[in-house]
Write an enzyme that holds these catalytic residues in place. Structure first.
Site, PDB file in Angstrom:
ATOM      1  N   HIS A 194       0.936  -1.190   0.025  1.00  0.00           N
ATOM      2  CA  HIS A 194      -0.015   0.048   0.077  1.00  0.00           C
ATOM      3  C   HIS A 194       0.830   1.194   0.123  1.00  0.00           C
ATOM      4  O   HIS A 194       1.545   1.502   0.958  1.00  0.00           O
ATOM      5  CB  HIS A 194      -0.900   0.138   1.269  1.00  0.00           C
ATOM      6  CG  HIS A 194      -1.473   1.113   1.582  1.00  0.00           C
ATOM      7  ND1 HIS A 194      -2.852   1.788   1.498  1.00  0.00           N
ATOM      8  CD2 HIS A 194      -0.885   2.599   2.223  1.00  0.00           C
ATOM      9  CE1 HIS A 194      -2.761   2.889   1.773  1.00  0.00           C
ATOM     10  NE2 HIS A 194      -1.932   3.385   2.315  1.00  0.00           N
ATOM     11  N   HIS A 223      -2.109   1.567  -5.578  1.00  0.00           N
ATOM     12  CA  HIS A 223      -2.561   3.061  -5.519  1.00  0.00           C
ATOM     13  C   HIS A 223      -1.691   3.887  -6.072  1.00  0.00           C
ATOM     14  O   HIS A 223      -1.307   5.008  -5.784  1.00  0.00           O
ATOM     15  CB  HIS A 223      -2.717   3.297  -3.933  1.00  0.00           C
ATOM     16  CG  HIS A 223      -3.215   2.437  -2.968  1.00  0.00           C
ATOM     17  ND1 HIS A 223      -4.723   1.788  -3.371  1.00  0.00           N
ATOM     18  CD2 HIS A 223      -3.048   2.222  -1.809  1.00  0.00           C
ATOM     19  CE1 HIS A 223      -4.900   1.130  -2.563  1.00  0.00           C
ATOM     20  NE2 HIS A 223      -3.908   0.991  -1.449  1.00  0.00           N
ATOM     21  N   ASP A 284      -9.672  -2.406  -4.929  1.00  0.00           N
ATOM     22  CA  ASP A 284      -9.564  -1.727  -3.385  1.00  0.00           C
ATOM     23  C   ASP A 284     -11.236  -1.973  -2.652  1.00  0.00           C
ATOM     24  O   ASP A 284     -11.420  -0.990  -2.098  1.00  0.00           O
ATOM     25  CB  ASP A 284      -8.892  -0.407  -3.350  1.00  0.00           C
ATOM     26  CG  ASP A 284      -8.346  -0.352  -1.896  1.00  0.00           C
ATOM     27  OD1 ASP A 284      -8.370  -1.177  -1.184  1.00  0.00           O
ATOM     28  OD2 ASP A 284      -8.068   0.652  -1.828  1.00  0.00           O
ATOM     29  N   SER A 288     -12.660   2.126   2.794  1.00  0.00           N
ATOM     30  CA  SER A 288     -13.368   3.134   3.205  1.00  0.00           C
ATOM     31  C   SER A 288     -12.920   4.758   2.254  1.00  0.00           C
ATOM     32  O   SER A 288     -11.739   4.593   2.036  1.00  0.00           O
ATOM     33  CB  SER A 288     -13.537   3.833   4.433  1.00  0.00           C
ATOM     34  OG  SER A 288     -12.341   4.099   4.922  1.00  0.00           O
TER      35      SER A 288
HETATM   36 ZN    ZN Z   1      -4.279   0.460   0.505  1.00  0.00          ZN
END
Ligand code: ZN
Length: 388
Positions: A194, A223, A284, A288
């Site tokens: 990540h 990401h 993903d 949230s």
């Molecule tokens: Zn992540």
């Protein structure tokens, strides 16, 4: 159940032209011109006006729930079966997120097995955002060798205020334990990374590769479309042989704040000469997504959607003029290869019958097969989750 799909344009991911596809025993039995088979158990589907592609392989989904950064009430819910089906995702890799305290590997594995019972194919990462990583058994290597569902480690967070600020040697050790686990069990043993929004970007990964014997391909950073600077670092990483993954779940605010839509990021990488086999997208899902007002106050939370992977696949083709075979490679074949899942990510005899039929003009999803079972029939979901 035996299915014979007649006269469909097959992207395996390579364009095989108009073919018939025979599905039996949960696998693809045969792909050829004019397959003849009759009998009361043979279901014939007219494939004219449709394309067939392999089911999508989503390399990062928080299917047992994630989030929680805004307090207990902000923990995101579990993913439902139909959320994957409606996005044509037939293989999912689950992970814990920021929270490895109230979220556990036993829960992740139970949800993974539940989704498998309901028809999908699932795998998991052991480990956690923070180091020293949480594991189910003694250590990473034992987890990967002894627990079938574990195929690597992740998400391990770097360049993020929520990470444990890992050092070069700490991260190299995690990668080596994962690598050994992968070697001993014939699994990928990759470390899903990540990458947060701090300006150190991928520096730590470059340093680990420079200062240890760990190859760049041991890492699977995600990401990378978070902002332009990270994307630039990702392109450099991919050009030096590493993999890069783009996140498709987003909201308007993230884009306004500089996130690059995943499909656009893929198109940019291709234009800049990044090897097509090094690029993937993942949803993903069930992470949230915080929403802030103009003063930076948290005013709401959204949940990442697995279906965003399919939407980004369509955008690649319809908005960025990427060829269908290349788009399929990015959302299915590459992730299956990186994660060492030879039964996934392609259409060929003897692989699992994870197959999607799309309208050849609109690219709308019409049929979903998961291990030979019909999950969507002519646009209608046929199998729902146990509590849906
Ligand atoms: Zn992540």
């Amino acid at each position: 159940m035996i299915f014979l799909i007649k006269k469909v344009r097959v992207f395996a991911p390579e364009d095989l032209g108009i073919k018939d596809i025979l599905i039996a025993g949960g696998q693809i039995e045969h792909i050829a011109k004019d397959i003849e088979l009759e009998g009361e158990h043979v279901n014939v589907i007219d494939g004219q006006g449709k394309i067939a592609i392999p089911g999508l392989v989503d390399s990062l989904v928080h299917f047992s729930g994630g989030g929680g950064e805004g307090g207990f009430h902000t923990r995101t819910p579990e993913m439902h079966l139909t959320e994957a089906i409606c996005g044509g995702v037939t293989t999912l890799i689950g992970a814990l997120g920021t929270d490895a305290t109230t979220r556990t590997h036993t829960d992740l594995l139970a949800k993974s097995r539940g989704l498998e019972n309901e028809g999908l194919s699932t795998f998991c990462y052991t480990g956690s955002y923070q180091l020293p990583v949480r594991t189910l058994t003694e250590n990473i290597t034992d987890d990967i060798v002894n627990v079938d569902k574990f195929i690597g480690v992740g998400e391990v967070a770097i360049s993020d205020h929520r990470s444990s600020q890992p050092t070069i040697s700490e991260l190299a050790r995690v990668a080596s334990e994962s690598r050994i686990g992968g070697m001993l069990s014939g699994k990928a043993g990759v470390v899903c990374i990540h990458v947060g929004d701090s300006d150190t970007h991928l520096d730590l990964l470059f340093k680990v590769v420079q200062q240890s014997d760990i190859p760049a391909t041991q890492f699977y950073p995600t990401h990378i479309n978070r902002n332009q600077q990270l994307l630039d670092a990702g392109i450099q990483w991919a050009k030096s042989g590493g993999y890069i993954d783009f996140t498709t779940s987003t909201n308007e605010q993230f884009i306004e704040d500089g996130e690059i839509p995943a499909a656009e990021a893929v198109a940019l990488c291709l234009q800049q000469g990044v090897n097509k086999t090094n690029i993937t997208m993942s949803s993903d899902g069930n992470a949230s997504l915080p929403v802030f007002d103009e003063n930076g106050n948290l005013i709401g939370l959204e949940v990442g959607k697995v279906k965003s992977l399919f939407d980004s696949f369509k955008q690649l083709i319809q908005k960025h003029n990427v060829s269908i075979d290349l788009a399929v490679t990015v959302v299915s074949t590459n992730s299956a290869n990186i994660l060492k899942l030879p039964q996934k990510g392609r259409l060929a005899p003897s692989v699992d019958a994870d197959l999607l039929l799309l309208d050849d003009e609109s690219l709308d999803l019409q049929w979903v097969f998961a291990k030979g079972k019909v999950m969507m029939d002519n646009g209608v979901v046929t199998i729902r989750g146990t509590f849906e």
